[in-house]
Design a protein around this motif. Structure first.
Motif, PDB file in Angstrom:
ATOM      1  N   ASP A 120      10.861   4.703   3.380  1.00 36.95           N
ATOM      2  CA  ASP A 120      11.077   4.458   4.179  1.00 36.95           C
ATOM      3  C   ASP A 120      13.219   3.934   3.801  1.00 36.95           C
ATOM      4  OD1 ASP A 120       8.909   3.099   5.258  1.00 36.95           O
ATOM      5  OD2 ASP A 120       9.309   1.058   4.358  1.00 36.95           O
TER       6      ASP A 120
ATOM      7  N   LYS B  51       1.129   6.634  -4.520  1.00 36.23           N
ATOM      8  CA  LYS B  51       0.803   5.693  -4.265  1.00 36.23           C
ATOM      9  C   LYS B  51       0.856   6.091  -2.776  1.00 36.23           C
ATOM     10  CE  LYS B  51       2.606   0.918  -3.446  1.00 36.23           C
ATOM     11  NZ  LYS B  51       3.407   0.307  -4.243  1.00 36.23           N
TER      12      LYS B  51
ATOM     13  N   HIS C 242      -0.265  -0.529 -11.340  1.00 36.31           N
ATOM     14  CA  HIS C 242       1.229  -1.065 -10.849  1.00 36.31           C
ATOM     15  C   HIS C 242       0.582  -1.528  -9.669  1.00 36.31           C
ATOM     16  CE1 HIS C 242       5.444  -1.271  -8.986  1.00 36.31           C
ATOM     17  NE2 HIS C 242       5.117  -1.522  -9.012  1.00 36.31           N
TER      18      HIS C 242
ATOM     19  N   ASN D 266       8.559   0.539 -15.901  1.00 38.27           N
ATOM     20  CA  ASN D 266       8.506   0.226 -14.546  1.00 38.27           C
ATOM     21  C   ASN D 266       9.691   0.782 -14.801  1.00 38.27           C
ATOM     22  OD1 ASN D 266       9.404   0.450 -11.783  1.00 38.27           O
ATOM     23  ND2 ASN D 266       7.911  -1.351 -11.670  1.00 38.27           N
TER      24      ASN D 266
ATOM     25  N   ASN E 118       2.867  -7.040 -12.051  1.00 39.45           N
ATOM     26  CA  ASN E 118       3.092  -8.150 -11.023  1.00 39.45           C
ATOM     27  C   ASN E 118       2.506  -9.654 -11.554  1.00 39.45           C
ATOM     28  OD1 ASN E 118       5.754  -7.266  -9.867  1.00 39.45           O
ATOM     29  ND2 ASN E 118       4.102  -6.001  -9.033  1.00 39.45           N
TER      30      ASN E 118
ATOM     31  N   LYS F  69      15.859  -9.963 -12.975  1.00 42.29           N
ATOM     32  CA  LYS F  69      17.097  -9.537 -12.304  1.00 42.29           C
ATOM     33  C   LYS F  69      17.249 -10.723 -10.975  1.00 42.29           C
ATOM     34  CE  LYS F  69      12.462  -8.287 -10.923  1.00 42.29           C
ATOM     35  NZ  LYS F  69      11.771  -7.443 -10.912  1.00 42.29           N
TER      36      LYS F  69
ATOM     37  N   ASP G 242      15.202  -2.752 -14.089  1.00 45.77           N
ATOM     38  CA  ASP G 242      15.200  -4.275 -13.617  1.00 45.77           C
ATOM     39  C   ASP G 242      13.564  -4.722 -15.210  1.00 45.77           C
ATOM     40  OD1 ASP G 242      13.612  -2.865 -12.073  1.00 45.77           O
ATOM     41  OD2 ASP G 242      13.082  -4.489 -10.831  1.00 45.77           O
ATOM     42  N   HIS G 243      13.006  -3.499 -15.704  1.00 46.70           N
ATOM     43  CA  HIS G 243      11.428  -3.732 -16.249  1.00 46.70           C
ATOM     44  C   HIS G 243      12.781  -3.206 -17.519  1.00 46.70           C
ATOM     45  CE1 HIS G 243       8.708  -5.089 -12.909  1.00 46.70           C
ATOM     46  NE2 HIS G 243       9.498  -4.224 -12.511  1.00 46.70           N
TER      47      HIS G 243
ATOM     48  N   ARG H   3       4.646  -9.653  -5.693  1.00 47.78           N
ATOM     49  CA  ARG H   3       5.532 -10.611  -4.749  1.00 47.78           C
ATOM     50  C   ARG H   3       4.637 -11.979  -4.754  1.00 47.78           C
ATOM     51  NH1 ARG H   3       9.284  -7.901  -1.474  1.00 47.78           N
ATOM     52  NH2 ARG H   3       8.278  -4.848  -1.531  1.00 47.78           N
TER      53      ARG H   3
ATOM     54  N   LYS I 238       0.132  -4.821  -6.769  1.00 42.32           N
ATOM     55  CA  LYS I 238       0.704  -5.115  -5.842  1.00 42.32           C
ATOM     56  C   LYS I 238       2.238  -6.021  -6.389  1.00 42.32           C
ATOM     57  CE  LYS I 238       1.796  -7.043  -1.406  1.00 42.32           C
ATOM     58  NZ  LYS I 238       2.757  -6.169  -0.993  1.00 42.32           N
TER      59      LYS I 238
HETATM   60  P1  NDP Z   1       4.884  -4.341  -2.582  1.00 43.48           P
HETATM   61  O1  NDP Z   1       4.551  -5.507  -2.140  1.00 43.48           O
HETATM   62  O2  NDP Z   1       3.297  -4.123  -3.654  1.00 43.48           O
HETATM   63  O3  NDP Z   1       6.003  -3.633  -3.201  1.00 43.48           O
HETATM   64  C1  NDP Z   1       6.676  -2.285  -3.597  1.00 43.48           C
HETATM   65  C2  NDP Z   1       7.720  -2.021  -4.133  1.00 43.48           C
HETATM   66  O4  NDP Z   1       8.914  -3.267  -3.768  1.00 43.48           O
HETATM   67  C3  NDP Z   1       7.175  -2.543  -4.990  1.00 43.48           C
HETATM   68  O5  NDP Z   1       7.694  -1.076  -6.283  1.00 43.48           O
HETATM   69  C4  NDP Z   1       8.067  -3.451  -6.397  1.00 43.48           C
HETATM   70  O6  NDP Z   1       9.033  -3.568  -7.259  1.00 43.48           O
HETATM   71  C5  NDP Z   1       9.513  -3.480  -5.069  1.00 43.48           C
HETATM   72  N1  NDP Z   1       9.652  -4.975  -4.561  1.00 43.48           N
HETATM   73  C6  NDP Z   1       9.271  -5.973  -4.897  1.00 43.48           C
HETATM   74  N2  NDP Z   1       9.978  -7.331  -4.658  1.00 43.48           N
HETATM   75  C7  NDP Z   1      11.178  -6.758  -3.618  1.00 43.48           C
HETATM   76  C8  NDP Z   1      11.533  -7.573  -3.033  1.00 43.48           C
HETATM   77  N3  NDP Z   1      11.959  -8.868  -3.619  1.00 43.48           N
HETATM   78  N4  NDP Z   1      12.716  -6.650  -2.503  1.00 43.48           N
HETATM   79  C9  NDP Z   1      12.866  -5.143  -2.079  1.00 43.48           C
HETATM   80  N5  NDP Z   1      11.712  -4.574  -3.196  1.00 43.48           N
HETATM   81  C10 NDP Z   1      11.239  -5.637  -4.039  1.00 43.48           C
HETATM   82  O7  NDP Z   1       5.124  -3.013  -2.188  1.00 43.48           O
HETATM   83  P2  NDP Z   1       3.102  -2.397  -1.109  1.00 43.48           P
HETATM   84  O8  NDP Z   1       3.035  -1.105  -1.485  1.00 43.48           O
HETATM   85  O9  NDP Z   1       2.149  -3.409  -0.208  1.00 43.48           O
HETATM   86  O10 NDP Z   1       3.959  -1.308  -0.168  1.00 43.48           O
HETATM   87  C11 NDP Z   1       4.715  -1.997   1.002  1.00 43.48           C
HETATM   88  C12 NDP Z   1       5.308  -1.037   1.696  1.00 43.48           C
HETATM   89  O11 NDP Z   1       4.570  -0.453   1.590  1.00 43.48           O
HETATM   90  C13 NDP Z   1       5.433  -1.955   3.116  1.00 43.48           C
HETATM   91  O12 NDP Z   1       6.967  -2.271   3.630  1.00 43.48           O
HETATM   92  C14 NDP Z   1       6.121  -0.389   3.952  1.00 43.48           C
HETATM   93  O13 NDP Z   1       6.756   0.284   3.603  1.00 43.48           O
HETATM   94  C15 NDP Z   1       4.749  -0.004   2.967  1.00 43.48           C
HETATM   95  N6  NDP Z   1       3.226   0.648   3.571  1.00 43.48           N
HETATM   96  C16 NDP Z   1       3.505   1.364   5.003  1.00 43.48           C
HETATM   97  C17 NDP Z   1       2.559   1.534   5.529  1.00 43.48           C
HETATM   98  C18 NDP Z   1       2.234   2.445   7.185  1.00 43.48           C
HETATM   99  O14 NDP Z   1       1.607   2.664   7.387  1.00 43.48           O
HETATM  100  N7  NDP Z   1       3.541   3.375   7.202  1.00 43.48           N
HETATM  101  C19 NDP Z   1       1.374   1.170   5.236  1.00 43.48           C
HETATM  102  C20 NDP Z   1       1.577  -0.059   3.834  1.00 43.48           C
HETATM  103  C21 NDP Z   1       2.289  -0.300   3.882  1.00 43.48           C
HETATM  104  P3  NDP Z   1       8.035  -4.495  -8.627  1.00 43.48           P
HETATM  105  O15 NDP Z   1       7.014  -3.956  -8.610  1.00 43.48           O
HETATM  106  O16 NDP Z   1       8.899  -4.033  -9.857  1.00 43.48           O
HETATM  107  O17 NDP Z   1       8.551  -5.746  -8.633  1.00 43.48           O
END
Ligand code: NDP
Ligand code: CA
Length: 323
Positions: free
Chosen positions: A107, A100, A167, A30, A218, A257, A305-306, A171, A169
């Protein structure tokens, strides 16, 4: 300078006397999406300079080129078309990218497009037999996570290898979703790797195609999705367990991290392999806490960070099969 990581022999593997088939080197990483690193992650102990793409991309490429994997599986790629695809192509790799559906990179202001998974293989070693681009579902509903699955044919041995990159989901609080995504991926992989017996009477049944699954799951090893993968009918083992003395323990961390919410040191990334068909010959050691340093990841030395994971695998002999 970048700390050295040694390629070590896995535990519990009898050193074979005959020479195995030339190993296949697999890298899982990653790489941290540029838009997320600069715009979302808030790695409070990482200097902003260390996240500058024009420099960070060379650290990522340097790491890849140091080990020259035959198969490269990446997550959080938001510079595929302008960076990794052209550079890797010039180095003899064929790439595939799957974004994805709703990348959080979009955003971030001045993003470079969505992030996604990428899979590269060395063109001189493999030919491509099939590609599947999967959107993972959970309880029948489509999710925001994806996987690429490719069936490759190894030129030297004529054997096939199925490779997947994903990859899941992120959190805490989403353990059930990860588990369902894992179940969905395993089901797809069963369908892709299972081959029915050959119609030619002089050939033995082909059986399942050997499989490698690389991913940022994750999920810690205590999670349901990990249990699903280690106990599935596909006969998968996690390669990095073989770094431990007993061959049964995952590394203490693959990601480390510091965010405003605190420090997070966790094992999230895995290379799964069919243990009946493949054997692990070498593993790239995990850097020590001292090598990683007090500010953790990413840093001037480590661009993500990975940590990258890397192993050499080879096909096991198949005495029961008459080619
Ligand atoms: P995830 O919860 O899977 O996280 C996405 C990314 O954020 C990963 O690459 C992850 O990295 C990273 N991440 C994890 N923890 C944190 C943290 N604490 N702070 C910052 N980044 C972090 O997200 P989803 O794929 O479920 O997508 C969610 C996002 O997608 C929403 O926030 C929105 O922006 C967008 N979205 C928009 C939609 C729309 O209709 N426009 C619909 C759905 C989603 P790692 O894997 O390395 O931890
Ligand atoms: Ca991330």
């Amino acid at each position: 300078a970048r700390p050295h990581r040694a390629l070590v022999l896995p535990s519990g593997v009898a050193h074979c006397h005959h020479k195995p088939n030339p190993p296949i080197r697999i890298m899982q990483w990653n790489i941290l999406a540029q838009a997320l690193g600069e715009g979302k992650d808030s790695f409070v102990r990482c200097p902003l300079d260390a996240l500058n793409w024009q420099e960070r991309k060379y650290l990522i490429l340097e790491e890849i080129l140091t080990y020259r994997p035959d198969i490269l599986c990446l997550q959080e790629v938001d510079h595929y078309h302008d960076t990794f695809q052209p550079i890797m192509a010039s180095l003899g790799y064929q790439g595939s990218f799957l974004a994805k559906p709703w990348s959080p990179c979009l955003d971030v202001e001045q993003n470079n497009g969505p992030d996604g998974c990428a899979l590269f293989y060395r063109r001189s070693r493999f030919s491509l037999q099939a590609t599947a681009h999967l959107r993972l579902s959970a309880m029948m509903l489509p999710t925001n996570q994806v996987a690429i699955v490719q069936t490759l044919k190894c030129q030297e041995t004529g054997r096939r290898l199925c490779v997947a990159v994903t990859h899941l989901k992120a959190r805490s609080g989403w353990e059930k979703l990860r588990s369902a995504q894992g179940a969905n991926l395993l089901q797809s992989l069963r369908g892709i790797t299972f081959q029915c017996g050959s119609s030619r009477h002089d050939e033995a049944p082909l059986g399942a195609v050997p499989l490698v699954v690389c991913g940022d799951f994750n999920a810690e090893p205590s999670e349901d999705v990990y249990r699903r993968f280690s106990s599935s009918a596909l006969g998968l083992n996690s390669a990095y367990k073989l770094l431990s003395a007993n061959g049964e323990t995952e590394p203490a961390y693959t990601s480390w991290k510091i965010r405003p919410s605190g420090e997070s040191c966790s094992t999230l990334d895995y290379i799964w392999y069919s243990h009946e068909a493949l054997s692990v010959q070498r593993l790239l050691d995990i850097p020590t806490e001292e090598q990683i340093g007090p500010d953790r990841l990413p840093s001037y030395h480590y661009p993500s960070d990975h940590l990258s994971l890397l192993c050499d695998v080879s096909f096991r002999e198949q005495p029961h099969r008459l080619m």
